[in-house]
Scaffold this motif. Structure first.
Motif, PDB file in Angstrom:
ATOM      1  N   LYS A   1       0.558  -1.213   0.149  1.00  0.00           N
ATOM      2  CA  LYS A   1      -0.355  -0.080   0.352  1.00  0.00           C
ATOM      3  C   LYS A   1       0.796   1.038  -0.117  1.00  0.00           C
ATOM      4  O   LYS A   1       1.597   1.611   0.126  1.00  0.00           O
ATOM      5  CB  LYS A   1      -0.658  -0.448   0.988  1.00  0.00           C
ATOM      6  CG  LYS A   1      -1.242   1.046   1.859  1.00  0.00           C
ATOM      7  CD  LYS A   1      -1.996   1.321   2.645  1.00  0.00           C
ATOM      8  CE  LYS A   1      -2.958   1.981   3.309  1.00  0.00           C
ATOM      9  NZ  LYS A   1      -3.504   2.172   4.591  1.00  0.00           N
TER      10      LYS A   1
ATOM     11  N   THR B   1      -6.285   2.000  -6.716  1.00  0.00           N
ATOM     12  CA  THR B   1      -4.885   3.302  -6.820  1.00  0.00           C
ATOM     13  C   THR B   1      -5.487   4.163  -7.153  1.00  0.00           C
ATOM     14  O   THR B   1      -7.127   4.394  -8.006  1.00  0.00           O
ATOM     15  CB  THR B   1      -3.802   2.507  -8.020  1.00  0.00           C
ATOM     16  OG1 THR B   1      -4.647   2.792  -9.851  1.00  0.00           O
ATOM     17  CG2 THR B   1      -3.363   0.970  -8.596  1.00  0.00           C
ATOM     18  N   CYS B   2      -5.128   5.044  -7.166  1.00  0.00           N
ATOM     19  CA  CYS B   2      -5.246   6.766  -7.574  1.00  0.00           C
ATOM     20  C   CYS B   2      -4.425   7.267  -8.014  1.00  0.00           C
ATOM     21  O   CYS B   2      -3.525   6.974  -8.214  1.00  0.00           O
ATOM     22  CB  CYS B   2      -5.327   7.298  -6.339  1.00  0.00           C
ATOM     23  SG  CYS B   2      -4.506   7.993  -4.997  1.00  0.00           S
TER      24      CYS B   2
ATOM     25  N   ILE C   1      -6.135  14.086  -5.545  1.00  0.00           N
ATOM     26  CA  ILE C   1      -6.645  12.609  -5.908  1.00  0.00           C
ATOM     27  C   ILE C   1      -7.702  12.972  -7.489  1.00  0.00           C
ATOM     28  O   ILE C   1      -8.952  13.375  -7.435  1.00  0.00           O
ATOM     29  CB  ILE C   1      -7.292  12.215  -5.374  1.00  0.00           C
ATOM     30  CG1 ILE C   1      -7.084  11.293  -4.598  1.00  0.00           C
ATOM     31  CG2 ILE C   1      -7.342  10.697  -6.273  1.00  0.00           C
ATOM     32  CD1 ILE C   1      -6.811  10.286  -3.569  1.00  0.00           C
TER      33      ILE C   1
ATOM     34  N   PHE D   1      -9.863   7.361  -9.356  1.00  0.00           N
ATOM     35  CA  PHE D   1      -9.664   5.573  -8.800  1.00  0.00           C
ATOM     36  C   PHE D   1      -9.692   4.986  -9.558  1.00  0.00           C
ATOM     37  O   PHE D   1     -10.114   5.240 -11.263  1.00  0.00           O
ATOM     38  CB  PHE D   1     -10.684   5.685  -7.898  1.00  0.00           C
ATOM     39  CG  PHE D   1     -10.862   6.035  -6.701  1.00  0.00           C
ATOM     40  CD1 PHE D   1      -9.522   6.310  -5.627  1.00  0.00           C
ATOM     41  CD2 PHE D   1     -12.474   7.479  -5.884  1.00  0.00           C
ATOM     42  CE1 PHE D   1      -9.361   7.202  -4.970  1.00  0.00           C
ATOM     43  CE2 PHE D   1     -12.068   7.831  -4.431  1.00  0.00           C
ATOM     44  CZ  PHE D   1     -10.395   8.192  -3.428  1.00  0.00           C
TER      45      PHE D   1
ATOM     46  N   THR E   1      -0.674   3.227  -5.274  1.00  0.00           N
ATOM     47  CA  THR E   1      -1.891   2.040  -4.506  1.00  0.00           C
ATOM     48  C   THR E   1      -2.041   2.396  -3.934  1.00  0.00           C
ATOM     49  O   THR E   1      -1.753   3.096  -2.692  1.00  0.00           O
ATOM     50  CB  THR E   1      -0.885   0.876  -4.471  1.00  0.00           C
ATOM     51  OG1 THR E   1       0.016   1.137  -3.237  1.00  0.00           O
ATOM     52  CG2 THR E   1      -0.026   0.002  -5.586  1.00  0.00           C
ATOM     53  N   LEU E   2      -3.577   2.172  -3.351  1.00  0.00           N
ATOM     54  CA  LEU E   2      -3.831   2.771  -2.422  1.00  0.00           C
ATOM     55  C   LEU E   2      -4.534   1.309  -1.875  1.00  0.00           C
ATOM     56  O   LEU E   2      -4.777   1.892  -0.226  1.00  0.00           O
ATOM     57  CB  LEU E   2      -5.324   2.786  -2.983  1.00  0.00           C
ATOM     58  CG  LEU E   2      -6.221   4.058  -3.587  1.00  0.00           C
ATOM     59  CD1 LEU E   2      -7.420   4.239  -3.890  1.00  0.00           C
ATOM     60  CD2 LEU E   2      -5.438   5.403  -2.698  1.00  0.00           C
ATOM     61  N   SER E   3      -4.042  -0.072  -2.114  1.00  0.00           N
ATOM     62  CA  SER E   3      -4.172  -1.209  -0.950  1.00  0.00           C
ATOM     63  C   SER E   3      -3.393  -1.973  -1.397  1.00  0.00           C
ATOM     64  O   SER E   3      -2.413  -1.797  -2.336  1.00  0.00           O
ATOM     65  CB  SER E   3      -5.326  -1.795  -0.895  1.00  0.00           C
ATOM     66  OG  SER E   3      -5.510  -2.584  -2.625  1.00  0.00           O
TER      67      SER E   3
ATOM     68  N   VAL F   1     -10.322   2.285   1.114  1.00  0.00           N
ATOM     69  CA  VAL F   1     -10.230   3.537   0.413  1.00  0.00           C
ATOM     70  C   VAL F   1     -10.247   4.086   1.646  1.00  0.00           C
ATOM     71  O   VAL F   1     -11.401   4.323   2.549  1.00  0.00           O
ATOM     72  CB  VAL F   1     -10.814   4.374  -0.181  1.00  0.00           C
ATOM     73  CG1 VAL F   1     -11.196   5.885   0.008  1.00  0.00           C
ATOM     74  CG2 VAL F   1     -11.176   3.768  -1.688  1.00  0.00           C
TER      75      VAL F   1
ATOM     76  N   GLU G   1      -8.189   9.805   1.866  1.00  0.00           N
ATOM     77  CA  GLU G   1      -9.012   9.288   1.054  1.00  0.00           C
ATOM     78  C   GLU G   1      -9.935   9.918   0.193  1.00  0.00           C
ATOM     79  O   GLU G   1      -9.672  10.737  -1.342  1.00  0.00           O
ATOM     80  CB  GLU G   1      -8.466   8.664   0.097  1.00  0.00           C
ATOM     81  CG  GLU G   1      -6.324   7.984   1.049  1.00  0.00           C
ATOM     82  CD  GLU G   1      -6.390   7.066   0.990  1.00  0.00           C
ATOM     83  OE1 GLU G   1      -5.129   6.128   1.546  1.00  0.00           O
ATOM     84  OE2 GLU G   1      -7.508   5.848   0.958  1.00  0.00           O
TER      85      GLU G   1
END
Lengths: 255, 255
Positions: free
Chosen positions: B41, B63-64, B76, B79, B102-104, B183, B187
Motif C-alpha cells: 500500500k 490505485t489512484c 486525487i 480511482f 496504490t491505495l492498498s 479507501v 482519500e
DNA sequence: CGGGGTATTGAGCGCCCTCAATCCCTGTGG
DNA sequence: CCACAGGGATTGAGGGCGCTCAATACCCCG
C-alpha cells in the motif's frame, strides 16, 4: 481547401502544436467530405442523449460542453477553441453524456463518423494523433478537477484565464496577451464551480491590481508572470510538442 | 495465463463490460510479455514527471492518480479498480502530469509500450477498444468536475460511493451492495475537494440514517435507491455496453 | 503494551453563496 | 436623435456550508 494557407488552418495549427502528425496526414483529414455551417451564439450542436453520426470541428468561435443538474445548476466541463474537435469521443461513445453549445457565433465543420472511421482504420498514425488529442482533453479535465477541488476562487479564475490564453495563442495569429475571449462571467462561473457574483468580485480585484482587464469580450493581460503565479499555472498538462511561437513566449523557460 | 478461467480475469471482465471487444482480441493482449509484481500500500507506480516505458494493468487492489499543489494540498483525480489500465495514456503522452500510487496492497502487471504499440498497430479493433477505455476515463472526469463543482458535500460523497460500487461490481464476483473499498476518509476527501472532517461528519449522518456503513475497508449499502437519489447518480457516463449481472441489478431499469 | 494510522468531536471563523436591486452597454426601432 | 429593451455586470446585506485548528478516541498489529 485552403491549400495555400495550410499552416493557418486552425485544425492544422492545433494538430501540429500537440502531435507529431505530418502535414500530409492532416491533408487527408481535410479531404474528407466535410460540411461547413455557420451558427449563432447559444446554438446547441449536440444535446445530452443524442447519438451523433458525425464529428464537429470548430473553424471559428468558441464552444463549451456542459451538464445541467436537477436543481437547474449548470456545470461547464470544457471550453473549446478553433481547431478543436469537441465531440471526437462520439466516435466511440455512442450516447452523449453532455451537451455541446456555442459560446459565440461560430463556423463549424462536420465530418461523418463513417468517413472518419474509415480513414483512421487505414491510417494508424492519424488515429494515434486523434487519440492523443482526446488524451489531452482528459489531461485538461484532471487540471480542472484539481483547480475546482483545491484552489480558492481567485486562483481558479486566474487559472482558467491562463489556460484559455495559451490555448488560444496556439491557434490564433496575433498579439499573445490580448485575446478575443467571448466568455461571459456567468459562463466562467459555471465552469469554475462558482457564482457570477464571486467571479465578478475577483475580476474587479484583478483589474484594480492592474493585472488584467476583461471587457467587451476581450481579455488583456498586463502582468502575465504574476497571473501565472496566482494560478499556479504550469502548461505541462497541455502537452505541447511543438508550441507555436506565440505560445513559447507565454510559456517562457521550459524545463 | 488463466486459460480456463478467462472470464474471471479482471481485465477481461472490464473490457467485456465496456466494449464490444472479442475474447480473441483480449487473449492477444494477455499474451504480450507481461511482468507481474506485488506491491504494498502507498507504493508509487509512476511519479509526476516520469516518462514510463510500460503500461500498468491492475490485477488486484485499488490505485489512484493524484496531484500535489504548492501548499501541500492533494487532489486525487481518479480511482482505479482491478481491470483498469491506469496509465494507458502514457502510450501517447510522454510525460506524466500526475502520480499513480496504490491505495492498498496490489498485484500489478506491466506491459511494455513497445509490445503494446505493435499489437495495436496490427489490430485496429483492439486499439479502438483501448481508445474507448480512455474516453470513458474522460467521461468519469467530467462527472467528477460536475460533482465537485456543483454539488454539496453530502451529494458528492454519495456520488463517489455509488460510482465505486458500480465499477467494482463490474469486475468483482460477489455481493453487489457489500464491497471491499480500501479507501480512507482522507482519500475520499482528497478526491472530492473536501476535508476529512467534513467527509467524516457526512458519513456519520449516512450511518445514522441507516443508509450505509463504511468501516474496516468495507462499504455496505443498505438503501441503494436512496443513496442513488441523494447522489443524483446516473450510470450512463460509465458507458457500459454489456453490464455484468451484478451491475444490471444495481442500475435497475435502463432507459 | 505501546504505537501509528485512522476516525471522531468541538469551537470558531471565513469564503463563497443567496437574494435582490441597480447600473451599464449595445443594438433596435420609432 | 432618443426611448426602450435586454443581456450582462455590479453592488450590498446577510447567512451557511465547509474549513481550520486542535484535542481525543479508536483499532489493528507487532
Amino acid at each position: 481547401m485552403m491549400e495555400a494557407k495550410l499552416h493557418y488552418h486552425p485544425l492544422i495549427r492545433h494538430l501540429l502544436s500537440t502531435t507529431d502528425i505530418s502535414e500530409d496526414n492532416v491533408r487527408l483529414l481535410l479531404e474528407l467530405p466535410i460540411v461547413e455551417q455557420d451558427v449563432g451564439k447559444g446554438h446547441t450542436i449536440v444535446a445530452e442523449g443524442d447519438r451523433p453520426s458525425r464529428c464537429c470541428l470548430i473553424l471559428e468561435g468558441f464552444t463549451c460542453r456542459s451538464r445541467v443538474l436537477a436543481d437547474g445548476a449548470r456545470q461547464i466541463v470544457a471550453f473549446h477553441v478553433p481547431g478543436d474537435l469537441p465531440d471526437l469521443q462520439s466516435l466511440h461513445l455512442k450516447r452523449m453524456d453532455h451537451s455541446l453549445t456555442t459560446l459565440s457565433p461560430a463556423r463549424l465543420a462536420f465530418i461523418p463518423h463513417e468517413a472518419l472511421r474509415g480513414l483512421l482504420r487505414a491510417n494508424h498514425d492519424l488515429a494515434e494523433s486523434l487519440w492523443r488529442r482526446t488524451l489531452i482533453d482528459a489531461a485538461i479535465l484532471r487540471e480542472w478537477v484539481t483547480s475546482i477541488g483545491r484552489k480558492l476562487a481567485r486562483a481558479r479564475i486566474a487559472h482558467i484565464l491562463c489556460e484559455l490564453t495559451v490555448r488560444t495563442a496556439a491557434v490564433e495569429v496575433g498579439n499573445d496577451t490580448r485575446i478575443a475571449l467571448p466568455v461571459t462571467q456567468n459562463e466562467l462561473a459555471d465552469a469554475l464551480g462558482l457564482t457570477i457574483v464571486s467571479v465578478n468580485r475577483h475580476l474587479q480585484e484583478f483589474r484594480r491590481e492592474g493585472l488584467l482587464e476583461l471587457r467587451h469580450r476581450t481579455l488583456t493581460i498586463y502582468d502575465w508572470s504574476k497571473l501565472r503565479h496566482i494560478a499556479e499555472f504550469d502548461s505541462d498538462y497541455l502537452h505541447f510538442t511543438r508550441p507555436p511561437d506565440a505560445v513559447s513566449v507565454l510559456l517562457g523557460e521550459r524545463r
